[in-house]
Design a protein around this motif. Structure first.
Motif, PDB file in Angstrom:
ATOM      1  N   ARG A  86     -10.593 -11.229 -41.229  1.00 58.11           N
ATOM      2  CA  ARG A  86     -10.296  -9.874 -40.753  1.00 58.11           C
ATOM      3  C   ARG A  86     -11.330  -8.869 -41.240  1.00 58.11           C
ATOM      4  N   LEU A  89     -14.341  -8.776 -38.810  1.00 54.29           N
ATOM      5  CA  LEU A  89     -14.169  -8.444 -37.396  1.00 54.29           C
ATOM      6  C   LEU A  89     -14.480  -6.973 -37.162  1.00 54.29           C
ATOM      7  N   ASP A  93     -15.307  -7.174 -31.592  1.00 53.99           N
ATOM      8  CA  ASP A  93     -15.002  -8.593 -31.763  1.00 53.99           C
ATOM      9  C   ASP A  93     -13.541  -8.928 -31.475  1.00 53.99           C
ATOM     10  N   LYS A  94     -12.703  -7.919 -31.317  1.00 53.14           N
ATOM     11  CA  LYS A  94     -11.265  -8.149 -31.099  1.00 53.14           C
ATOM     12  C   LYS A  94     -11.016  -9.063 -29.903  1.00 53.14           C
ATOM     13  N   GLU A  97     -10.793 -12.618 -31.055  1.00 49.62           N
ATOM     14  CA  GLU A  97      -9.807 -12.914 -32.089  1.00 49.62           C
ATOM     15  C   GLU A  97      -8.849 -14.044 -31.712  1.00 49.62           C
ATOM     16  N   GLU A 101      -8.692 -17.591 -33.719  1.00 52.39           N
ATOM     17  CA  GLU A 101      -7.432 -17.942 -34.379  1.00 52.39           C
ATOM     18  C   GLU A 101      -6.891 -19.272 -33.851  1.00 52.39           C
ATOM     19  N   ARG A 149      -2.542  -9.191 -40.702  1.00 54.03           N
ATOM     20  CA  ARG A 149      -2.666  -8.067 -39.761  1.00 54.03           C
ATOM     21  C   ARG A 149      -1.991  -6.796 -40.267  1.00 54.03           C
TER      22      ARG A 149
END
Length: 180
Positions: A86, A89, A93-94, A97, A101, A149
């Motif tokens: 995290r 990022l 870059d989201k 994700e 993951e 998160r």
């Protein structure tokens, strides 16, 4: 892989690195890249799997077997890896994700299944190994993902301990088979 890692160190984000950039840095043409990877997304999934495997190899011996101690190390590693992940990022870059993951969860499942398959094979538990590995891997990964998160109000150690308590309920039948 090294070319991509170098570019990531320089650019500090994934989204701005193109296949063209990777191929140029690696001194290969784009056709060579595509001979190995379907696209940038397939490359990124492979990259994440490799990253996670390298971290696990540093923490667990190559011949690590299914045990409470190794499970603790595995769960702790997942939590720590996601926290670090995290931090690197960027907002751009989201979009990658979920892909990254997913690659990590698949590797976690693969390792758990390997442990369960190589363990004892008594009392009809054999057919439950895949389902057990799937449920446990998602339980571990989902817990770590959700925790990573959020704003951390609990330590990694407390979270790992809680996850281990829940996970061991599902895995106790396998341990009992190995020790009985």
């Amino acid at each position: 892989m090294q070319a991509f890692n170098d570019l990531l160190d320089e650019k500090r984000n994934i989204y701005s690195i193109s296949v063209h950039d990777i191929a140029n840095r690696a001194a290969v043409n784009r056709a060579t890249f595509y001979a190995h990877y379907e696209d940038k997304f397939a490359f990124l999934a492979y990259w994440m799997t490799e990253k996670f495997q390298l971290i696990l190899q540093k923490r667990l011996p190559d011949d690590a077997a299914f045990s409470p101690d190794n499970l603790y190390i595995l769960v702790q590693t997942v939590f720590q890896f996601l926290v670090r992940f995290r931090q690197y990022l960027t907002p751009g870059d989201k979009q990658f994700e979920p892909l990254l993951e997913n690659a990590m969860q698949k590797e976690l499942y693969r390792l758990l299944l390997q442990w369960l398959i190589s363990g004892p094979k008594r009392n009809g538990l054999q057919e439950n190994r895949e389902a057990t590995a799937l449920v446990v891997s998602w339980g571990i990964f989902g817990s770590a993902l959700q925790w990573s998160r959020e704003i951390q109000t609990r330590t990694i150690e407390s979270m790992v301990g809680e996850v281990i308590e829940v996970v061991t309920v599902n895995l106790s039948a396998f341990w009992e088979q190995g020790t009985g």
